[in-house]
Every structure is written in C-alpha cells, then in structure tokens.
Design a protein around this motif. Structure first.
Motif, PDB file in Angstrom:
ATOM      1  N   TYR A  62       0.837  -1.210   0.000  1.00 17.46           N
ATOM      2  CA  TYR A  62       0.000   0.000   0.000  1.00 17.46           C
ATOM      3  C   TYR A  62       0.868   1.255   0.000  1.00 17.46           C
ATOM      4  CZ  TYR A  62      -3.383   3.494   1.573  1.00 17.46           C
ATOM      5  OH  TYR A  62      -4.166   4.621   1.678  1.00 17.46           O
ATOM      6  N   LYS A  63       1.952   1.234   0.767  1.00 17.77           N
ATOM      7  CA  LYS A  63       2.863   2.383   0.826  1.00 17.77           C
ATOM      8  C   LYS A  63       3.556   2.630  -0.511  1.00 17.77           C
ATOM      9  CE  LYS A  63       3.834   1.971   5.784  1.00 17.77           C
ATOM     10  NZ  LYS A  63       4.853   1.606   6.805  1.00 17.77           N
ATOM     11  N   LEU A  64       3.664   1.576  -1.311  1.00 16.11           N
ATOM     12  CA  LEU A  64       4.295   1.704  -2.629  1.00 16.11           C
ATOM     13  C   LEU A  64       3.274   2.054  -3.720  1.00 16.11           C
ATOM     14  CD1 LEU A  64       6.650  -1.416  -2.462  1.00 16.11           C
ATOM     15  CD2 LEU A  64       7.367   0.985  -2.410  1.00 16.11           C
ATOM     16  N   SER A  65       2.033   2.337  -3.290  1.00 15.72           N
ATOM     17  CA  SER A  65       0.938   2.694  -4.210  1.00 15.72           C
ATOM     18  C   SER A  65       0.560   1.547  -5.145  1.00 15.72           C
ATOM     19  CB  SER A  65       1.319   3.930  -5.054  1.00 15.72           C
ATOM     20  OG  SER A  65       1.558   5.040  -4.215  1.00 15.72           O
ATOM     21  N   VAL A  66       0.763   0.324  -4.671  1.00 16.83           N
ATOM     22  CA  VAL A  66       0.375  -0.851  -5.445  1.00 16.83           C
ATOM     23  C   VAL A  66      -1.128  -1.075  -5.276  1.00 16.83           C
ATOM     24  CG1 VAL A  66       0.647  -3.353  -5.676  1.00 16.83           C
ATOM     25  CG2 VAL A  66       2.640  -1.913  -5.221  1.00 16.83           C
ATOM     26  N   ASP A  67      -1.803  -1.439  -6.350  1.00 17.78           N
ATOM     27  CA  ASP A  67      -3.245  -1.697  -6.316  1.00 17.78           C
ATOM     28  C   ASP A  67      -3.491  -3.047  -5.633  1.00 17.78           C
ATOM     29  OD1 ASP A  67      -5.919  -2.224  -6.800  1.00 17.78           O
ATOM     30  OD2 ASP A  67      -5.888  -1.380  -8.820  1.00 17.78           O
ATOM     31  N   ILE A  68      -3.824  -2.998  -4.360  1.00 16.29           N
ATOM     32  CA  ILE A  68      -4.021  -4.227  -3.570  1.00 16.29           C
ATOM     33  C   ILE A  68      -5.191  -5.045  -4.104  1.00 16.29           C
ATOM     34  CG2 ILE A  68      -4.382  -5.173  -1.249  1.00 16.29           C
ATOM     35  CD1 ILE A  68      -1.799  -3.648  -1.501  1.00 16.29           C
ATOM     36  N   GLN A  69      -6.263  -4.358  -4.497  1.00 14.75           N
ATOM     37  CA  GLN A  69      -7.438  -5.075  -4.993  1.00 14.75           C
ATOM     38  C   GLN A  69      -7.108  -5.866  -6.263  1.00 14.75           C
ATOM     39  OE1 GLN A  69     -10.234  -5.522  -3.480  1.00 14.75           O
ATOM     40  NE2 GLN A  69      -9.634  -4.175  -1.783  1.00 14.75           N
ATOM     41  N   LYS A  70      -6.262  -5.301  -7.087  1.00 14.54           N
ATOM     42  CA  LYS A  70      -5.861  -5.991  -8.312  1.00 14.54           C
ATOM     43  C   LYS A  70      -5.139  -7.285  -7.982  1.00 14.54           C
ATOM     44  CE  LYS A  70      -3.460  -5.172 -12.693  1.00 14.54           C
ATOM     45  NZ  LYS A  70      -2.710  -4.182 -13.510  1.00 14.54           N
ATOM     46  N   ILE A  71      -4.265  -7.235  -6.978  1.00 16.31           N
ATOM     47  CA  ILE A  71      -3.539  -8.437  -6.578  1.00 16.31           C
ATOM     48  C   ILE A  71      -4.488  -9.448  -5.949  1.00 16.31           C
ATOM     49  CG2 ILE A  71      -1.769  -9.336  -5.004  1.00 16.31           C
ATOM     50  CD1 ILE A  71      -0.187  -6.806  -5.444  1.00 16.31           C
ATOM     51  N   ARG A  72      -5.427  -8.968  -5.150  1.00 18.12           N
ATOM     52  CA  ARG A  72      -6.397  -9.875  -4.515  1.00 18.12           C
ATOM     53  C   ARG A  72      -7.190 -10.652  -5.567  1.00 18.12           C
ATOM     54  NH1 ARG A  72      -7.896  -5.487  -0.216  1.00 18.12           N
ATOM     55  NH2 ARG A  72      -6.680  -6.196   1.594  1.00 18.12           N
ATOM     56  N   LYS A  73      -7.501  -9.973  -6.665  1.00 19.34           N
ATOM     57  CA  LYS A  73      -8.297 -10.617  -7.709  1.00 19.34           C
ATOM     58  C   LYS A  73      -7.482 -11.608  -8.531  1.00 19.34           C
ATOM     59  CE  LYS A  73     -11.626  -6.846  -8.372  1.00 19.34           C
ATOM     60  NZ  LYS A  73     -12.116  -5.804  -9.320  1.00 19.34           N
ATOM     61  N   SER A  74      -6.228 -11.251  -8.805  1.00 16.75           N
ATOM     62  CA  SER A  74      -5.423 -12.085  -9.700  1.00 16.75           C
ATOM     63  C   SER A  74      -4.601 -13.146  -8.972  1.00 16.75           C
ATOM     64  CB  SER A  74      -4.491 -11.219 -10.549  1.00 16.75           C
ATOM     65  OG  SER A  74      -3.601 -10.488  -9.715  1.00 16.75           O
ATOM     66  N   LYS A  75      -3.887 -12.722  -7.916  1.00 20.41           N
ATOM     67  CA  LYS A  75      -2.997 -13.643  -7.211  1.00 20.41           C
ATOM     68  C   LYS A  75      -3.031 -13.371  -5.712  1.00 20.41           C
ATOM     69  CE  LYS A  75      -0.027 -14.130 -11.235  1.00 20.41           C
ATOM     70  NZ  LYS A  75       1.322 -13.884 -11.824  1.00 20.41           N
ATOM     71  N   GLY A  76      -4.236 -13.478  -5.165  1.00 22.81           N
ATOM     72  CA  GLY A  76      -4.428 -13.187  -3.749  1.00 22.81           C
ATOM     73  C   GLY A  76      -3.607 -14.054  -2.816  1.00 22.81           C
ATOM     74  N   TRP A  77      -3.207 -15.235  -3.278  1.00 25.59           N
ATOM     75  CA  TRP A  77      -2.433 -16.143  -2.431  1.00 25.59           C
ATOM     76  C   TRP A  77      -1.102 -15.525  -1.993  1.00 25.59           C
ATOM     77  CZ3 TRP A  77       2.390 -17.545  -4.174  1.00 25.59           C
ATOM     78  CH2 TRP A  77       2.648 -17.361  -5.538  1.00 25.59           C
ATOM     79  N   VAL A  78      -0.589 -14.586  -2.795  1.00 26.36           N
ATOM     80  CA  VAL A  78       0.684 -13.943  -2.434  1.00 26.36           C
ATOM     81  C   VAL A  78       0.534 -13.201  -1.112  1.00 26.36           C
ATOM     82  CG1 VAL A  78       2.335 -12.150  -3.093  1.00 26.36           C
ATOM     83  CG2 VAL A  78       1.472 -13.739  -4.815  1.00 26.36           C
ATOM     84  N   LEU A  79      -0.617 -12.597  -0.895  1.00 28.81           N
ATOM     85  CA  LEU A  79      -0.852 -11.815   0.319  1.00 28.81           C
ATOM     86  C   LEU A  79      -1.019 -12.692   1.557  1.00 28.81           C
ATOM     87  CD1 LEU A  79      -3.400  -9.236  -1.165  1.00 28.81           C
ATOM     88  CD2 LEU A  79      -0.914  -9.007  -0.968  1.00 28.81           C
ATOM     89  N   LEU A  80      -1.183 -13.992   1.347  1.00 27.70           N
ATOM     90  CA  LEU A  80      -1.373 -14.908   2.480  1.00 27.70           C
ATOM     91  C   LEU A  80      -0.055 -15.476   3.003  1.00 27.70           C
ATOM     92  CD1 LEU A  80      -4.402 -16.984   1.096  1.00 27.70           C
ATOM     93  CD2 LEU A  80      -4.458 -14.842   2.377  1.00 27.70           C
ATOM     94  N   GLU A  81       1.008 -15.326   2.216  1.00 31.13           N
ATOM     95  CA  GLU A  81       2.283 -15.918   2.612  1.00 31.13           C
ATOM     96  C   GLU A  81       2.835 -15.245   3.856  1.00 31.13           C
ATOM     97  OE1 GLU A  81       3.754 -18.623   1.148  1.00 31.13           O
ATOM     98  OE2 GLU A  81       1.835 -18.726   0.088  1.00 31.13           O
ATOM     99  N   SER A  82       3.375 -16.045   4.756  1.00 35.19           N
ATOM    100  CA  SER A  82       3.866 -15.515   6.033  1.00 35.19           C
ATOM    101  C   SER A  82       5.139 -14.707   5.896  1.00 35.19           C
ATOM    102  CB  SER A  82       4.094 -16.671   7.020  1.00 35.19           C
ATOM    103  OG  SER A  82       5.036 -17.600   6.481  1.00 35.19           O
ATOM    104  N   SER A  83       5.901 -14.974   4.835  1.00 31.32           N
ATOM    105  CA  SER A  83       7.164 -14.265   4.642  1.00 31.32           C
ATOM    106  C   SER A  83       7.191 -13.600   3.270  1.00 31.32           C
ATOM    107  CB  SER A  83       8.342 -15.248   4.769  1.00 31.32           C
ATOM    108  OG  SER A  83       9.571 -14.606   4.549  1.00 31.32           O
TER     109      SER A  83
END
Length: 363
Positions: free
Chosen positions: A46-67
C-alpha cells in the motif's frame, strides 16, 4: 431501548471501512479453513501505491504468505533505475516477486546485467517481462546458455531480449540449445552455405524468430526433406530457408502439400513455374488451404486473372480485406488494376502509399 438491525449494522460497517486504512479494512478474523492476509505485506504494498485489490483478484495467495520481501524487492528495483510508478506496475503485474529472497534477486540482476548494455535497458526488460526476470531457478543453466550465445556472436541486446521473451530456452540444459544450433549450422553448410557466413546466418535466424530453439530438431529436418522431395535444389532450399528464417521449423509437410497443390492447380503452372512462385513468395507455404482459397477467390471475384496472380504471387500475402481496400482505393483514383500488374497492390501500407504517389493517384 436501542434496536440494532442487520441493515443498520451493515451500514455502520461500511462507514467505518471508509475511514480506516486498507490494512484495517481487511477482515482480521479469517473464515474457516482460510488463512488471513499478511498485514505487513499488505501495508508495505500500500505504501508503494500498489493496487491491492488488483492483486487480490489475480494472485491473492501472495498476500497470504507468512514471509515476503516487499521493501527489499522495491529497493532492488529502485537501484536498477525504476521509479515509484514502475515499481508499482511491476509488483502489480508479478506480485510473486515479493516472495523472492533478496540475495537471489540480486544474483539474477547481476546475471542479466551482464547481457544488457546498460541499467536502463535492463529495467526496460524487467518491466516488460517481470515473470521471466523473477524466475530464479536454473541459474547455472542460464549462465551456460548465455556463454554459447555469446560465442555465437549475438549482441548483448539480442541475448537479453531472448532471455526475457523465451526464458525456457535459458533455463533448460545447454545441450538442448547446442543440438539445435549444430543442426542449423550443418543444414546451412549442407545446402551450400559459406562457412565464413554461418555465424551471421544463425544470428539472423535467431533475431527473426528465436522460437526456433523450442522446436524439435525433427520438425526442421522434416520440412526440408519434404521440400527437397518436391524438386527444390540445395540452392533453392537455402534461398527458401534464408527467406522464411526460423519459421521453417513450423511448417508441416501435409499443409505445405495442400498449399502447393492448390497454387499449382489455381494458377495452372508447371512444376518449375510453381517452384519459382514459391521462391518469390515463400509465405505461401505458411497459409492454410482455406486461407489461400479465400484470398484467391476474392481476386477472381474482382475480375483479376489467374495469370496476374501468377506474375505477382505476393498479392496472396495480403488478407482479403486489405486487397479489397487497395483495389477500391486505386479505382477511386482512376486506376484500373485489371489492366496491369498486381504488384501495385503488394507491400506494406507505406509501400502502397508510395506507389500511389508515384502513379499520381493521391488526392
């Protein structure tokens, strides 16, 4: 007594979400059997102005990774010359990048930098092909394949573009690419090519269509064997191969046979005439029978003759819509194509416009 209905509760939730930052608006209670998002990753993106919703729709699993290594990846991209907009664009297109260990990405950067003329060129490739750049496996194969292409005399720019557009060629064992290159070299020499020009010839092939490295050697030899059976001499085959480039490997004997049989029948030509037509218009070998039939019929429907097509076979390279447009364009300017050569129709848009100017047909 205060009565709280489901509707009023939902309304209150919606109002609260508007006032909270993206990390707080995400659910903090994970549904059954589903991991919660890594809020540190979400906040960093979010601080890098990345579209979080876009990632959630396409590759949301990335946001679930612990590291994840969001800031480290951003810093590496920044060091390579990327500004904030480019960094956001790269991470939106390939969010998996934040899961790559920084030391591995740094090693990849150094490897790719060795075949890129400069930082700007490298960052341009990363921006266009982030998935290729962040594929960190098989680096030893990549290094070995870079070496054989360098020994072949390919420029850094071409090697960099090959790595980006066809990473699989560099990830596989070097023996695969060596086998293809040796086959191409031997074929060129067997057809009468000059030993002193073989490197230049190979460079040209790879520059035209690097996908030749992905085709089995058998497909290349099968195509040439078929054409030799049709009576093409070694000299004619070398001319064809040089014209068609790497796409020779994509030609299927059965499709070429249909194309040749149609052209010979439609244009009522001898075997020698057919060979001359193919030499002057090698693209004929690529087209399917329905495509050739449609294009030829369009010319006949507009009162062109088979003899005209025979004398200007390159007209078959143009799709029907383009041919009709050019015929109408010439007719509106007072030029009747039926009475002359169809060469006036052939070529790129720029070529056609130049011919119109030469014929004083512009308005």
């Amino acid at each position: 007594m205060l009565r709280v209905t489901t509707a009023s509760l939902c309304t209150s939730c919606r109002r609260m979400r508007l006032l909270l930052p993206p990390s707080a608006s995400a659910s903090t209670v994970a549904p059954p059997n589903k991991r919660p998002e890594n809020q540190h990753t979400v906040n960093s993106l979010y601080k890098l102005s990345v579209d979080i919703q876009k990632i959630r729709k396409s590759k949301g699993w990335v946001l679930l990774e612990s590291s994840a290594f969001v800031s480290e990846t951003a810093n590496l991209l920044r060091d390579m010359g990327a500004d904030g907009t480019v960094i956001a664009r790269v991470l939106e297109a390939h969010p998996e990048a934040v899961l790559c260990p920084p030391q591995e990405v740094a090693a990849q950067r150094d490897l790719w930098a060795s075949v890129c003329p400069g930082k700007q060129d490298l960052m341009s490739i990363v921006e266009k092909f982030p998935a290729s750049f962040f594929a960190l496996t098989h680096r030893s194969n990549q290094r070995a394949n870079i070496l054989i292409f360098r020994n072949l005399g390919l420029s850094k720019q071409i090697i960099g573009e090959l790595m980006a557009s066809m990473p699989q060629c560099f990830s596989r064992p070097v023996e695969h690419n060596q086998k293809v290159l040796h086959t191409l070299r031997d074929t060129y020499l067997d057809l009468g090519g000059d030993e002193s020009n073989v490197h230049i010839w190979l460079q040209t092939l790879l520059g035209q269509n690097p996908s030749i490295l992905l085709w089995p050697v058998r497909s290349w030899t099968d195509s040439l064997s078929f054409l030799r059976e049709q009576g093409f001499s070694s000299e004619e085959l070398l001319s064809l191969v040089s014209s068609l480039g790497a796409s020779v490997a994509e030609l299927r004997p059965e499709n070429m046979w249909l194309a040749l049989a149609f052209v010979q029948s439609a244009l009522d030509c001898s075997t020698d005439e057919l060979k001359k037509i193919v030499i002057s218009c090698p693209a004929i070998l690529h087209y399917s029978l329905p495509t050739l039939l449609t294009r030829f019929q369009a010319l006949m429907d507009n009162d062109m003759s088979a003899q005209q097509v025979k004398e200007s076979p390159n007209v078959l390279e143009l799709n029907t819509q383009m041919v009709l447009y050019r015929i109408q364009k010439l007719a509106s300017c007072g030029f009747d194509v039926r009475s002359g050569s169809l060469d006036v129709l052939v070529g790129t848009k720029k070529d056609f416009e130049k011919k119109c100017v030469k014929l004083n047909l512009t308005r």
